[in-house]
Design a protein around this motif. Structure first.
Motif: not given
Length: 343
Positions: A195-203, A259-264, A279-281
């Protein structure tokens, strides 16, 4: 891949300049490459039937029109002393690999009688030089050989995985019959999902309007959160901090709040799964938003809008993810999405 990291004996043969003579492999070398892989790379040697099948598959791929490139060092008796085999395949282009070409270093092996002479370094270096337009590589290696690959620019991580479908129940699974056949660690590791892993910051701004960045390279996903792919060996929150700094000049402040886990699921054009951790920004002031410094190679605008107004500006699945993340922050219940990228 076996270890052959530093010469400790007089390497033979040498050319007139004292260098190890490395040559390009041809279709005629396919069987020798398969046999050296079978004996010194795989956890269990191939049967003669599999040697024949693999040879027949590899030979045409070693032509100039094929997708395989290999280099070898010959022993004085004419047999193959060492080889490196790379398999080239297309990927979606990105800033780090703009040509959309990747290569798997599939075999690096040296016959035991010719080890500790620098042959592995010679064939791998030649392979990498030959693939000068390829900037994305992957490989599996032993602990002993890891130093060589680090010196050549690779970095290691347990995040690189392969998947093979099991035909028998997993050992120890509830209700499964015990498997009396011991599986070598590498074989078991090779059977795990990749799997390829990504991260995001929700602001958002102080009025809870989501902040989104406008991409200059992804017309299919024009607006998205701060974030990107994790580097090999990187922890998720460390990746968030790095991506935030690179994309906005801002320092993400913890503690981390998921905040969320998203699987593709894997698809034909993407032979691996994806996993996004969002994650929460926090809430940014107007001054902080005005002070964002965007990387022009990735984004040309940062914008805040009420959630509903984002729907018309992005694909439906992107908006569904954004809405789920907003709900997670508002309710305190983390979101889970496992249909990312489904048709």
């Amino acid at each position: 891949m076996n270890a052959d990291t530093a010469p400790t004996a007089e390497a033979e043969p040498h050319d007139a300049a004292g260098r190890t003579p490395v040559r390009a492999a041809t279709p005629a070398d396919a069987e020798a490459i398969i046999r050296i892989r079978s004996e010194y790379v795989l956890s269990s040697p191939l049967t003669e039937e599999w040697v024949r099948r693999c040879t027949d598959e590899l030979a045409p791929r070693l032509t100039p029109e094929g997708d395989a490139r290999a280099f070898a060092v010959d022993a004085p008796d004419g047999t193959m002393a060492a080889c490196a085999l790379g398999l080239i395949h297309p990927v979606l282009a990105g800033p780090a690999y703009p040509r959309g070409r990747a290569a798997r270093v599939h075999v690096v092996a040296t016959h035991p009688d010719h080890r500790r002479r620098g042959y592995a370094r010679a064939v791998v270096s030649t392979l990498l030089d030959h693939l000068a337009d390829v900037t994305l590589f992957e490989l599996h290696t032993s602990t002993e050989a890891a130093l060589l690959y680090r010196e050549l620019g690779f970095s290691g991580s347990p995040a690189l995985m392969r998947m093979t479908r099991r035909s028998q129940p997993v050992v120890g699974a509830a209700g499964a019959q015990p498997d009396s056949t011991w599986v070598p660690p590498q074989q078991y590791a090779d059977s795990l999902p990749r799997a390829a892993a990504f991260v995001c910051l929700y602001a958002t701004d102080e009025d809870d309007r989501p902040l989104q960045l406008h991409s200059v390279y992804s017309p299919g996903h024009p607006w998205h959160m701060i974030g990107g792919a994790m580097d090999l060996g990187e922890r998720p929150w460390d990746a968030v901090v790095r991506e935030c700094r690179e994309e906005t000049g801002m320092t993400a402040v913890g503690p981390p709040r998921l905040l969320a886990t998203v699987y593709g699921q894997l698809r034909a054009q993407r032979p691996y799964s994806t996993l996004q951790l969002i994650f929460d920004g926090g809430r940014l002031t107007d001054e902080q938003i005005r002070g964002l410094t965007l990387d022009a190679r990735e984004h040309d605008e940062a914008r805040v809008l009420p959630l509903a107004e984002w729907e018309a500006l992005m694909p439906a699945r992107d908006f569904a993810r954004l809405r789920a993340v907003e709900d997670a922050r508002r309710t305190g219940v983390a979101a889970y999405i496992d249909t990312w990228g489904d048709a």
